[in-house]
Scaffold this motif. Structure first.
Motif, PDB file in Angstrom:
ATOM      1  N   UNK A  18      54.391  20.636  73.252  1.00  0.00           N
ATOM      2  CA  UNK A  18      53.840  19.271  73.281  1.00  0.00           C
ATOM      3  C   UNK A  18      54.798  18.267  72.648  1.00  0.00           C
ATOM      4  N   UNK A  19      56.102  18.519  72.757  1.00  0.00           N
ATOM      5  CA  UNK A  19      57.101  17.561  72.296  1.00  0.00           C
ATOM      6  C   UNK A  19      57.267  17.476  70.799  1.00  0.00           C
ATOM      7  N   UNK A  20      56.657  18.373  70.053  1.00  0.00           N
ATOM      8  CA  UNK A  20      56.741  18.332  68.591  1.00  0.00           C
ATOM      9  C   UNK A  20      57.181  19.705  68.075  1.00  0.00           C
ATOM     10  N   UNK A  21      58.099  19.703  67.141  1.00  0.00           N
ATOM     11  CA  UNK A  21      58.570  20.954  66.563  1.00  0.00           C
ATOM     12  C   UNK A  21      57.555  21.463  65.550  1.00  0.00           C
ATOM     13  N   UNK A  22      57.044  22.678  65.774  1.00  0.00           N
ATOM     14  CA  UNK A  22      56.106  23.297  64.846  1.00  0.00           C
ATOM     15  C   UNK A  22      56.618  24.695  64.484  1.00  0.00           C
ATOM     16  N   UNK A  23      56.582  25.065  63.206  1.00  0.00           N
ATOM     17  CA  UNK A  23      57.087  26.378  62.794  1.00  0.00           C
ATOM     18  C   UNK A  23      56.322  27.526  63.454  1.00  0.00           C
ATOM     19  N   UNK A  24      57.048  28.524  63.949  1.00  0.00           N
ATOM     20  CA  UNK A  24      56.457  29.744  64.508  1.00  0.00           C
ATOM     21  C   UNK A  24      56.649  30.913  63.563  1.00  0.00           C
ATOM     22  N   UNK A  25      57.822  30.973  62.938  1.00  0.00           N
ATOM     23  CA  UNK A  25      58.148  32.011  61.974  1.00  0.00           C
ATOM     24  C   UNK A  25      59.218  31.461  61.044  1.00  0.00           C
ATOM     25  N   UNK A  33      58.400  36.069  57.987  1.00  0.00           N
ATOM     26  CA  UNK A  33      57.000  35.674  57.868  1.00  0.00           C
ATOM     27  C   UNK A  33      56.596  34.982  59.172  1.00  0.00           C
ATOM     28  N   UNK A  34      55.558  35.501  59.820  1.00  0.00           N
ATOM     29  CA  UNK A  34      55.054  34.920  61.067  1.00  0.00           C
ATOM     30  C   UNK A  34      53.965  33.896  60.757  1.00  0.00           C
ATOM     31  N   UNK A  35      54.034  32.755  61.424  1.00  0.00           N
ATOM     32  CA  UNK A  35      53.012  31.719  61.267  1.00  0.00           C
ATOM     33  C   UNK A  35      51.841  32.054  62.190  1.00  0.00           C
ATOM     34  N   UNK A  36      50.663  32.192  61.615  1.00  0.00           N
ATOM     35  CA  UNK A  36      49.445  32.457  62.380  1.00  0.00           C
ATOM     36  C   UNK A  36      48.844  31.145  62.871  1.00  0.00           C
ATOM     37  N   UNK A  37      48.852  30.129  61.995  1.00  0.00           N
ATOM     38  CA  UNK A  37      48.221  28.849  62.334  1.00  0.00           C
ATOM     39  C   UNK A  37      48.882  27.719  61.546  1.00  0.00           C
ATOM     40  N   UNK A  38      49.078  26.591  62.209  1.00  0.00           N
ATOM     41  CA  UNK A  38      49.488  25.365  61.523  1.00  0.00           C
ATOM     42  C   UNK A  38      48.195  24.668  61.125  1.00  0.00           C
ATOM     43  N   UNK A  39      47.908  24.666  59.835  1.00  0.00           N
ATOM     44  CA  UNK A  39      46.652  24.133  59.315  1.00  0.00           C
ATOM     45  C   UNK A  39      46.655  22.610  59.301  1.00  0.00           C
ATOM     46  N   UNK A  47      60.981  12.906  57.248  1.00  0.00           N
ATOM     47  CA  UNK A  47      60.496  14.208  56.809  1.00  0.00           C
ATOM     48  C   UNK A  47      59.257  14.612  57.577  1.00  0.00           C
ATOM     49  N   UNK A  48      59.076  15.921  57.705  1.00  0.00           N
ATOM     50  CA  UNK A  48      57.851  16.467  58.258  1.00  0.00           C
ATOM     51  C   UNK A  48      57.381  17.589  57.349  1.00  0.00           C
ATOM     52  N   UNK A  49      56.100  17.618  57.057  1.00  0.00           N
ATOM     53  CA  UNK A  49      55.516  18.676  56.241  1.00  0.00           C
ATOM     54  C   UNK A  49      54.549  19.454  57.104  1.00  0.00           C
ATOM     55  N   UNK A  50      54.587  20.786  56.997  1.00  0.00           N
ATOM     56  CA  UNK A  50      53.699  21.645  57.763  1.00  0.00           C
ATOM     57  C   UNK A  50      53.014  22.607  56.805  1.00  0.00           C
ATOM     58  N   UNK A  51      51.684  22.565  56.785  1.00  0.00           N
ATOM     59  CA  UNK A  51      50.905  23.524  56.006  1.00  0.00           C
ATOM     60  C   UNK A  51      50.525  24.635  56.969  1.00  0.00           C
ATOM     61  N   UNK A  52      50.980  25.853  56.667  1.00  0.00           N
ATOM     62  CA  UNK A  52      50.782  26.960  57.597  1.00  0.00           C
ATOM     63  C   UNK A  52      50.110  28.137  56.906  1.00  0.00           C
ATOM     64  N   UNK A  53      49.348  28.894  57.702  1.00  0.00           N
ATOM     65  CA  UNK A  53      48.764  30.159  57.271  1.00  0.00           C
ATOM     66  C   UNK A  53      49.601  31.251  57.913  1.00  0.00           C
ATOM     67  N   UNK A  54      50.036  32.241  57.120  1.00  0.00           N
ATOM     68  CA  UNK A  54      50.981  33.243  57.614  1.00  0.00           C
ATOM     69  C   UNK A  54      50.365  34.635  57.699  1.00  0.00           C
ATOM     70  N   UNK A  55      51.101  35.542  58.345  1.00  0.00           N
ATOM     71  CA  UNK A  55      50.621  36.902  58.563  1.00  0.00           C
ATOM     72  C   UNK A  55      50.497  37.729  57.284  1.00  0.00           C
TER      73      UNK A  55
END
Length: 95
Positions: A18-25, A33-39, A47-55
């Protein structure tokens, strides 16, 4: 003695969905560390901040310096702290 700076280095792999960089791992040193969900995410020009839940059950906040292309870990919560866990209705937390 290992170089501490290299052990704590964060390397993030993203998906441009969707045109936006989001962490996958991401890697902290050699640990994958694998990203399960971008919270949540907070995006600005620089700057961009990403709160993620990981495996591993942890919650991380990753900061991306867009101009420099660098990433850093700004928060880690293992999820094992009693204060943040849901208690049964009859239980009382003592702190």
């Amino acid at each position: 003695m290992p170089d501490v700076e290299k052990l704590l280095m964060v390397c993030v792999y993203c998906d441009a969905a969707q045109g936006e960089m989001a962490p996958q791992r991401f890697f902290i040193g050699t640990r994958k560390i694998e990203v399960i969900d971008v919270i949540d995410r907070w995006l600005a020009c620089d700057y961009g901040y990403f709160k993620v839940f990981a495996d591993d059950g942890g919650t991380y906040i990753l900061k991306n310096d867009v101009l420099a292309g660098d990433w850093e870990l700004t928060l880690y919560d293992s999820g094992h702290n009693l204060i943040y866990q849901q208690l049964p209705p009859t239980a009382k937390a003592t702190i």
